[in-house]
Structure formats: C-alpha cells, structure tokens
Design a protein around this motif. Structure first.
Motif, PDB file in Angstrom:
ATOM      1  N   LEU A 111      44.523 -38.259 -50.314  1.00 43.44           N
ATOM      2  CA  LEU A 111      43.598 -39.109 -48.648  1.00 43.44           C
ATOM      3  C   LEU A 111      41.688 -39.025 -49.597  1.00 43.44           C
ATOM      4  O   LEU A 111      41.860 -37.676 -49.565  1.00 43.44           O
ATOM      5  CB  LEU A 111      44.201 -37.955 -48.251  1.00 43.44           C
ATOM      6  CG  LEU A 111      43.596 -37.905 -46.139  1.00 43.44           C
ATOM      7  CD1 LEU A 111      43.244 -39.245 -45.893  1.00 43.44           C
ATOM      8  CD2 LEU A 111      44.031 -36.802 -46.132  1.00 43.44           C
TER       9      LEU A 111
ATOM     10  N   THR B 239      38.613 -37.740 -47.241  1.00 42.11           N
ATOM     11  CA  THR B 239      38.331 -37.767 -45.834  1.00 42.11           C
ATOM     12  C   THR B 239      37.458 -36.271 -46.241  1.00 42.11           C
ATOM     13  O   THR B 239      36.464 -36.178 -47.102  1.00 42.11           O
ATOM     14  CB  THR B 239      39.473 -37.382 -45.506  1.00 42.11           C
ATOM     15  OG1 THR B 239      39.557 -37.199 -44.137  1.00 42.11           O
ATOM     16  CG2 THR B 239      39.911 -36.124 -45.427  1.00 42.11           C
TER      17      THR B 239
ATOM     18  N   ILE C 259      43.571 -34.689 -42.536  1.00 40.00           N
ATOM     19  CA  ILE C 259      44.698 -33.502 -43.649  1.00 40.00           C
ATOM     20  C   ILE C 259      45.463 -33.151 -43.356  1.00 40.00           C
ATOM     21  O   ILE C 259      46.360 -33.234 -43.651  1.00 40.00           O
ATOM     22  CB  ILE C 259      43.299 -32.642 -44.278  1.00 40.00           C
ATOM     23  CG1 ILE C 259      42.341 -33.288 -44.970  1.00 40.00           C
ATOM     24  CG2 ILE C 259      44.137 -31.993 -45.410  1.00 40.00           C
ATOM     25  CD1 ILE C 259      41.468 -32.522 -45.585  1.00 40.00           C
TER      26      ILE C 259
ATOM     27  N   ASP D 143      49.294 -33.675 -43.844  1.00 41.99           N
ATOM     28  CA  ASP D 143      50.221 -32.784 -44.187  1.00 41.99           C
ATOM     29  C   ASP D 143      51.181 -32.433 -43.260  1.00 41.99           C
ATOM     30  O   ASP D 143      52.390 -32.518 -43.779  1.00 41.99           O
ATOM     31  CB  ASP D 143      49.165 -31.352 -44.284  1.00 41.99           C
ATOM     32  CG  ASP D 143      49.622 -29.624 -44.381  1.00 41.99           C
ATOM     33  OD1 ASP D 143      51.026 -30.460 -45.881  1.00 41.99           O
ATOM     34  OD2 ASP D 143      50.199 -28.623 -43.991  1.00 41.99           O
TER      35      ASP D 143
ATOM     36  N   LEU E 224      52.055 -35.445 -49.661  1.00 46.69           N
ATOM     37  CA  LEU E 224      50.362 -34.939 -49.852  1.00 46.69           C
ATOM     38  C   LEU E 224      50.410 -34.763 -51.294  1.00 46.69           C
ATOM     39  O   LEU E 224      50.102 -33.556 -51.593  1.00 46.69           O
ATOM     40  CB  LEU E 224      50.245 -34.659 -48.600  1.00 46.69           C
ATOM     41  CG  LEU E 224      48.734 -34.544 -49.089  1.00 46.69           C
ATOM     42  CD1 LEU E 224      47.728 -35.703 -48.591  1.00 46.69           C
ATOM     43  CD2 LEU E 224      48.173 -33.563 -47.151  1.00 46.69           C
TER      44      LEU E 224
ATOM     45  N   LEU F  10      43.673 -34.507 -52.589  1.00 44.12           N
ATOM     46  CA  LEU F  10      42.484 -35.043 -51.604  1.00 44.12           C
ATOM     47  C   LEU F  10      41.875 -35.177 -52.477  1.00 44.12           C
ATOM     48  O   LEU F  10      41.162 -34.718 -53.368  1.00 44.12           O
ATOM     49  CB  LEU F  10      42.204 -33.514 -50.665  1.00 44.12           C
ATOM     50  CG  LEU F  10      42.937 -33.336 -49.781  1.00 44.12           C
ATOM     51  CD1 LEU F  10      43.062 -31.984 -49.507  1.00 44.12           C
ATOM     52  CD2 LEU F  10      43.331 -34.319 -48.640  1.00 44.12           C
ATOM     53  N   TYR F  11      40.454 -36.090 -51.505  1.00 49.24           N
ATOM     54  CA  TYR F  11      39.226 -36.396 -52.455  1.00 49.24           C
ATOM     55  C   TYR F  11      37.981 -35.674 -51.764  1.00 49.24           C
ATOM     56  O   TYR F  11      37.580 -37.358 -50.312  1.00 49.24           O
ATOM     57  CB  TYR F  11      39.901 -37.820 -53.191  1.00 49.24           C
ATOM     58  CG  TYR F  11      40.530 -38.462 -53.738  1.00 49.24           C
ATOM     59  CD1 TYR F  11      40.272 -37.940 -55.176  1.00 49.24           C
ATOM     60  CD2 TYR F  11      41.440 -38.632 -53.574  1.00 49.24           C
ATOM     61  CE1 TYR F  11      41.495 -38.233 -55.631  1.00 49.24           C
ATOM     62  CE2 TYR F  11      43.055 -38.750 -54.007  1.00 49.24           C
ATOM     63  CZ  TYR F  11      43.017 -38.368 -55.604  1.00 49.24           C
ATOM     64  OH  TYR F  11      43.963 -38.650 -56.184  1.00 49.24           O
ATOM     65  N   GLY F  12      36.966 -35.779 -51.816  1.00 52.31           N
ATOM     66  CA  GLY F  12      36.119 -34.962 -51.669  1.00 52.31           C
ATOM     67  C   GLY F  12      34.474 -35.863 -52.004  1.00 52.31           C
ATOM     68  O   GLY F  12      34.222 -35.702 -53.074  1.00 52.31           O
TER      69      GLY F  12
ATOM     70  N   VAL G 185      35.884 -31.746 -48.447  1.00 57.32           N
ATOM     71  CA  VAL G 185      36.215 -32.755 -47.242  1.00 57.32           C
ATOM     72  C   VAL G 185      36.701 -31.921 -46.366  1.00 57.32           C
ATOM     73  O   VAL G 185      37.022 -32.170 -44.853  1.00 57.32           O
ATOM     74  CB  VAL G 185      38.295 -32.888 -48.148  1.00 57.32           C
ATOM     75  CG1 VAL G 185      38.400 -33.449 -49.360  1.00 57.32           C
ATOM     76  CG2 VAL G 185      38.414 -30.886 -48.425  1.00 57.32           C
ATOM     77  N   ARG G 186      36.073 -30.483 -46.555  1.00 52.27           N
ATOM     78  CA  ARG G 186      36.113 -30.057 -45.069  1.00 52.27           C
ATOM     79  C   ARG G 186      34.421 -29.423 -44.677  1.00 52.27           C
ATOM     80  O   ARG G 186      34.514 -28.627 -43.416  1.00 52.27           O
ATOM     81  CB  ARG G 186      36.625 -28.481 -45.281  1.00 52.27           C
ATOM     82  CG  ARG G 186      38.780 -28.166 -45.788  1.00 52.27           C
ATOM     83  CD  ARG G 186      39.257 -28.508 -44.455  1.00 52.27           C
ATOM     84  NE  ARG G 186      40.251 -28.061 -44.875  1.00 52.27           N
ATOM     85  CZ  ARG G 186      41.588 -28.507 -43.801  1.00 52.27           C
ATOM     86  NH1 ARG G 186      41.285 -28.855 -43.298  1.00 52.27           N
ATOM     87  NH2 ARG G 186      42.808 -28.539 -44.213  1.00 52.27           N
TER      88      ARG G 186
ATOM     89  N   ASP H 151      42.460 -26.953 -51.721  1.00 47.21           N
ATOM     90  CA  ASP H 151      42.880 -26.843 -50.141  1.00 47.21           C
ATOM     91  C   ASP H 151      43.068 -25.734 -49.871  1.00 47.21           C
ATOM     92  O   ASP H 151      44.047 -25.502 -50.035  1.00 47.21           O
ATOM     93  CB  ASP H 151      43.107 -27.637 -49.648  1.00 47.21           C
ATOM     94  CG  ASP H 151      42.725 -28.002 -48.117  1.00 47.21           C
ATOM     95  OD1 ASP H 151      40.931 -27.666 -47.649  1.00 47.21           O
ATOM     96  OD2 ASP H 151      43.363 -28.335 -47.337  1.00 47.21           O
TER      97      ASP H 151
ATOM     98  N   VAL I 287      42.110 -30.553 -54.121  1.00 45.67           N
ATOM     99  CA  VAL I 287      41.365 -31.593 -53.999  1.00 45.67           C
ATOM    100  C   VAL I 287      40.641 -31.771 -55.685  1.00 45.67           C
ATOM    101  O   VAL I 287      40.326 -30.973 -56.596  1.00 45.67           O
ATOM    102  CB  VAL I 287      39.923 -30.803 -53.381  1.00 45.67           C
ATOM    103  CG1 VAL I 287      39.050 -31.354 -52.810  1.00 45.67           C
ATOM    104  CG2 VAL I 287      41.084 -29.935 -52.082  1.00 45.67           C
TER     105      VAL I 287
END
Length: 423
Positions: free
Chosen positions: A47, A49, A62, A66, A76, A79-81, A86-87, A101, A108
């Motif tokens: 993802l 995001t 996310i 999840d 899941l 994650l890709y930032g 991402v946060r 994460d 991540v």
C-alpha cells in the motif's frame, strides 16, 4: 498492452444530479470495501499512502486494509511512504525513513529519500500494489510524481497496480499550462508532460500515463482503477461530503488546493512572500519593499484579464521562515468559483500579472532578476519551461498575448486527455 479494468459506478452517481439532494461522494477505498476487496482477495498487498488516505470516518486506509487482512481476506505485506511519510510524521522536503509501522507492525519502505521508485527488492513478496493518496490537481505537487514512479517500478517488477480514486479538489474542468516539459527541466516537480493544472483525478491520470507511454521508458503496468461513486467534474470539494485531511502542512484546507497553483510558482523565487509562514499560505503576494499596497490592489482589480478575482491590500509579519518578523505589504488574493468569470480567469497567470503591476509601481525591484540562480532554476522547473520567464522579461515585464498563447495547453493534449476521463 495490458487491459485496464474499471468498476462501474452505482446509481448514486445519477441520483446526485438534478433536483435530488446530492449524495456524498464515495471514494475508491469505500467502493473497494463495499465490493469485499475483491481485487485483493488472497493476495499479498503493498500500500502506497499517507494521512490523506482515509475513509469518510477518517479511518486510515492502512487500518482499513489491516483490519481486512486480520480477517484473512489477504495479507498486508508492505507500506510505502511518499513525501511526509505514511503517517505524516516527516516535514516537507525531509527524507522519509524506512522501518516498521508502529500501529500495524507492517514494514515501511521510503519513496522519498534514496529512491522515489519502488525497487524489485522493495516489491519482493508483494502480489499487488495499491495507491491511495489525495492529490490537489497541480503537476508540481509531488504525489502524482510518486504515483508515476510507483507504476514504473511495479511495471519493471511485474506487479499490478490498483489506484483508489479520489476527487480533484479543483474540480475536473480547469486545465491550465503548457504540457511540454523542456529538456533539462524534467524533475520530481515536473515529472510528466501534463499541464500545470491538469483537471484529472489520480485514477484518470494513471490511465493516461500508462496508456500514452508517458512512464519512463514507455513501460506499462497492469492497472486497475477503482472509481468513485457520485463525483461530477463540476463539483467543488464542499459538495463532496468528505472530510479534508491536510495534504501537506501548508494545504490545511481544500481552498489551499486552489491557491497553491496561483502563487506557488513565484514562491520558489524567494523574493516575494506568498503567505507561507503566516496564516494565509499561498493566498498573498507581498514584500517588505512594496510601498503602496493599496495602489497595487487597485491596479490588479482594474485589469480585465483578472476579472472575477479580487485583491485587497494586506500588511502582516510572518511567524516563521526566512522573513519571520519582517513587515510585509502586498495583496491578499480572492479567487472566484462557479461563475463565467471564474472559468475565464487563468489562475496560473495571476503571479505574472502581479509582477507586471509591481514593475510599474516599484521599477527598482525586479523579483525575477533579483532571485538567485538556484531559485530561478527551481522556478523554471516548476513551470516546466524557462521560456515563460524569458518572454516576460523580454516584453518589459508584461503579460503579452504571445505569453498567454504559449502557456495554453495544446488542443492535441486536450483531445488525448478526453479519452481517459472516467466521470
């Protein structure tokens, strides 16, 4: 050429037209959830995001994915930032760190640091890559550059991409700016040959980048766009019934998406203040040396080319930044919406008209010429051309018909764009 799949929108789309009260827009993540995450079932999902990827209850994409993963629908895996992470815990321009994460424990990978494109190693163990980020409709905003780089990396690794669509807060009708990026000016703020204001959703733009060979090396990925339900091209953000999450620190409201392409270009020069560091980011043009803010406002309000827009004199001291504490004098900009005058007003030419009138009022100051070489280079990169600056200066700091014509998107591009519009 790989096939592009489009899910059909529901009856909510036509119920929002006419006398019936407009139904709230459903974003791609909400449509995907209602479909039981069918395109992700049984797969290892990556993802891309950031904090703007939320549903209407402000639950992060996310956490939506999840939760579904914990119910066994899929895994899941990563994650890709992009810029800001991402946060959202990285400042503008700050490299985003890789790691885990804290909330989900999912690994991540950074897409804003050593690389802006996912490598094969970063995509190992991922069967499908999902993109869910709220864009603001302007070419120099880095999220669409990230999307394109993600599609390039995915294509090279043979990983299909799913783009969850979201509204363009500028609407889907306004298109401004020359689409051609001059040689040597292709960069992360002008990554693809599209107008400065492109008038497309991220899903529509992904389709065009993919099918028109605009991705680096002409690669194509397997692409699925999950469209929204209920969105129309003429919609303003306030009509969508969706919460706004700041897309970056200086775009705290959806209005910021309108003003960013209006002043963000000259903000790169560093010789004029555009409200960043004060309470009106991207809504002012000011400087300590402007001695007649009232006169500047009157001149701008009298220009027929700026009919519909309004300018009022303003005086303020920025709270932070290079000009912190220095009294600034200039104008606050008020952009029109939903009128014929608004349709004819070229937002992205407003800074050139302001510099035109400043040249008459303060001939001893030339914001374009006083900028450093590196700042002028960034100004050119953001516009995708050095010709706008040169034409303006050669005309004696005037916005000429030739300059306006040069900046206009080509008819060929507009026809090409039309093929990829979903709504």
């Amino acid at each position: 050429m790989r096939k592009i799949h489009l899910f059909s929108a529901s009856a909510a789309m036509w119920l929002s037209v006419g006398c019936v009260a407009a139904a709230p827009v459903k974003t791609g993540i909400e449509v995907l959830r209602e479909r039981g995450f069918d395109v992700l079932r049984g797969k290892r999902v990556g993802l891309v995001t950031n904090p703007t990827g939320v549903d209407r209850r402000l639950v992060s994409t996310i956490d939506v994915l999840d939760s579904a993963a914990r119910r066994g629908m899929f895994e899941l895996a990563a994650l890709y930032g992009p810029e800001h992470g991402v946060r959202g815990d990285a400042e503008a321009g700050q490299a985003v760190a890789s790691g885990r994460d804290a909330r989900t424990g999912v690994r991540v990978f950074s897409l804003y640091g050593r690389t802006t494109r996912p490598t094969r190693e970063m995509l190992a163990g991922v069967d499908v890559l999902v993109f869910d980020i709220q864009d603001i409709g302007t070419r120099s905003y880095t999220y669409i550059s990230t999307m394109g780089r993600v599609m390039e990396g995915a294509a090279e690794a043979g990983v299909p991409v799913v783009v969850l669509d979201r509204p363009n807060p500028m609407g889907g009708l306004r298109v401004e700016g020359r689409e051609r990026i001059e040689e040597g000016l292709v960069s992360f703020v002008s990554a693809y040959p599209i107008p400065y204001i492109h008038g497309m959703t991220v899903g529509e733009l992904a389709r065009m980048l993919n099918e028109e060979g605009m991705l680096r090396g002409g690669v194509r990925c397997g692409l699925t766009v999950v469209p929204m339900e209920g969105w129309r091209r003429e919609m303003g953000w306030e009509e969508c019934g969706l919460p706004w999450v700041a897309t970056s620190p200086h775009i705290p409201t959806p209005e910021g998406a309108l003003y960013y392409p209006t002043t963000g270009t000259i903000g790169e020069l560093g010789t004029l203040h555009i409200g960043v560091g004060y309470t009106l980011p991207f809504r002012t043009v000011a400087a300590g040396w402007i001695g007649d803010a009232e006169g500047l406002a009157q001149r701008l309000n009298g220009l027929p080319e700026l009919a519909g827009g309004r300018f009022r004199p303003i005086h303020y001291r920025p709270f932070y930044g290079a000009d912190k504490g220095t009294m600034m004098h200039g104008v606050e900009i008020f952009l029109p919406r939903g009128t014929k005058e608004a349709d004819s007003l070229v937002f992205t030419l407003i800074p050139f008209y302001i510099m035109q009138e400043l040249a008459a009022l303060c001939p001893e100051h030339k914001p374009l010429e006083e900028a450093t070489d590196s700042k002028r280079a960034m100004f050119d990169k953001v516009l995708g051309t050095s010709q706008m600056r040169r034409m303006f200066l050669e005309a004696g700091c005037r916005v000429t018909p030739q300059l306006r014509a040069f900046w206009r998107p080509s008819q060929a591009f507009l026809e090409k764009r039309r093929k990829y519009l979903i709504y």
